[in-house]
Design an enzyme around this catalytic site. Sequence first.
Site, PDB file in Angstrom:
ATOM      1  N   LYS A 148      -2.005   4.555  -3.726  1.00  0.00           N
ATOM      2  CA  LYS A 148      -1.153   5.542  -3.056  1.00  0.00           C
ATOM      3  C   LYS A 148      -1.849   6.889  -3.145  1.00  0.00           C
ATOM      4  CE  LYS A 148       3.152   4.802  -3.307  1.00  0.00           C
ATOM      5  NZ  LYS A 148       4.587   4.654  -3.635  1.00  0.00           N
ATOM      6  N   MET A 196      -5.848   8.480  11.164  1.00  0.00           N
ATOM      7  CA  MET A 196      -6.763   8.719  10.037  1.00  0.00           C
ATOM      8  C   MET A 196      -7.796   9.788  10.368  1.00  0.00           C
ATOM      9  SD  MET A 196      -7.301   4.723   8.944  1.00  0.00           S
ATOM     10  CE  MET A 196      -7.745   4.272  10.630  1.00  0.00           C
ATOM     11  N   ASP A 245       0.829  -1.200   0.000  1.00  0.00           N
ATOM     12  CA  ASP A 245       0.000   0.000   0.000  1.00  0.00           C
ATOM     13  C   ASP A 245       0.866   1.253   0.000  1.00  0.00           C
ATOM     14  OD1 ASP A 245       0.737   0.622   2.701  1.00  0.00           O
ATOM     15  OD2 ASP A 245      -0.846  -0.690   3.445  1.00  0.00           O
TER      16      ASP A 245
END
Length: 509
Positions: free
Chosen positions: A56, A171, A35
């Site tokens: 990405k 996040m 990732d």
Amino acid sequence: MLPRVYLIGAGPGDPGLLTLRGAELLARADVVLYDGLSNDALLEHAGTADKVCVGKHGQSRIWTQHEIIEEMLMHARAGRIVARLKGGDPAVFARTAEEVDALRAAEIPFEIVPGITAALAAGSFAGIPITHRQLASAVALVTGHEEPGKSESALDWEALAKFPGTLVIYMGVTTAPQWTRALLDSGKDPATPVALLRRCSHPDQQTIHCRLDQVCDHLTPAHRFRPPVIVIIGEVTTLAPAMSWFDRRPLFRQTVLVTRPIDQAGELAGHLRELGASVLTQPVITIAAPADESDVDDAIAHLNSFTTLIFASTNGVRYFFDRLFRLGHDVRKLAGLRIAAVGDKTREAIERYSIRCDIVPTDFDADALAAELAPSAAEHRFLIVRASRGRETLPQKLIESGGQVRQVVAYEHGDVAVADPVIAEMIRSGQVNWVTITSSQSARNLASLFGQDLRKCRLATLSPITSKTVRELGFEVAAEADPYTMHSLAQAIAIATLSTGVHDDPKAV
């Protein structure tokens, strides 16, 4: 080997933080699914395995979790060893449980390899310990981006507002207005100190310190403080000025272009990274064995006709001995010869073959070696192992001093005709701070590849001879190695950067 899937934690970004087990399993893989949070440098451990990027941020489409699982199962069912390389630690907000469920259902064996998650790396790379005996005896890792399908949040924001320790939000960039408001509405002090940490452990790591009620102001699109970001909330963030080291290295926020051949760029790149630089590579010269090696073969066959064997470079050492061994000889073929090296690195290359050098000049260049050999040159027959291009100073001075000289080309230089377009654009747009130049021919090729755009960078050279060529081409030299080694070149760049204070400029990211 039977099909198997390895779920490997890639760590926070610095490729050196991958575990030994992770590197071992990457080397076994037939295919790697990685990732955007995984450093591309980690893929070097995977050798010839197929590498598949599953997304990405800002560069390619982000695959859905379903697509990733289907790709992983497809390769495993085909009998391949699959490495699923996941940023950070697979057990921390990485959706590993979903992948494990799919593997178990398909009866495919798997292994989970831990990695360093960003919250833990923050203590070492940003000077923010997430626990502290006086300030925080507990820590909570919190997602700022819950599953969209949930009818309501599973997080107790009132409890988190009263949590007696450090909060780390993962996040949470796009949802900052929601979770900061939830904490403030639940009674969290607006003045609570916060650190916003972006790209932890990368050379362009950034940290913003602010209050809780100022977080949203720094995470707006206009500020371009984009993921990956973690938010650390608590008194421990105030320790950063005393504990930080990562952003105090002399080349922090400096981007340096290394222009050596790709298989030789590692040493200089390593020294630069140790000093904090972000390193790019753009070879400007290629190196290969001669198309016709008959001259080398003849010189090796008649080594006993010489008294002194001179190596002018580490490349010459490597290609000469490779050919010597391929012809069926070993180091005994050099018996009775004096061995001379142009510099310390060349000496080290020779000594790797368990051969001791007899002559190494104090100043690491051909002029110094010629001066040392000249007084007794008339008594010797010299064989110089060299490249297809280079200065003629050494053979000329030995001949002028009465020596018998034969030169043999052990490797050939070629010119790189086209630059990597990404590198070219970075130079054109002023994103490259330094360009390293290790030979006169490299200087000429750089000028050909990048032209006047090189003026937007600072140039660092390996020797006065290279500096002279750079100036003849119309460019300035901002740093020069002394002595003429890769370590000294990196140090010269660091000293020049510190002397101008450029590394303190936040625009130099």
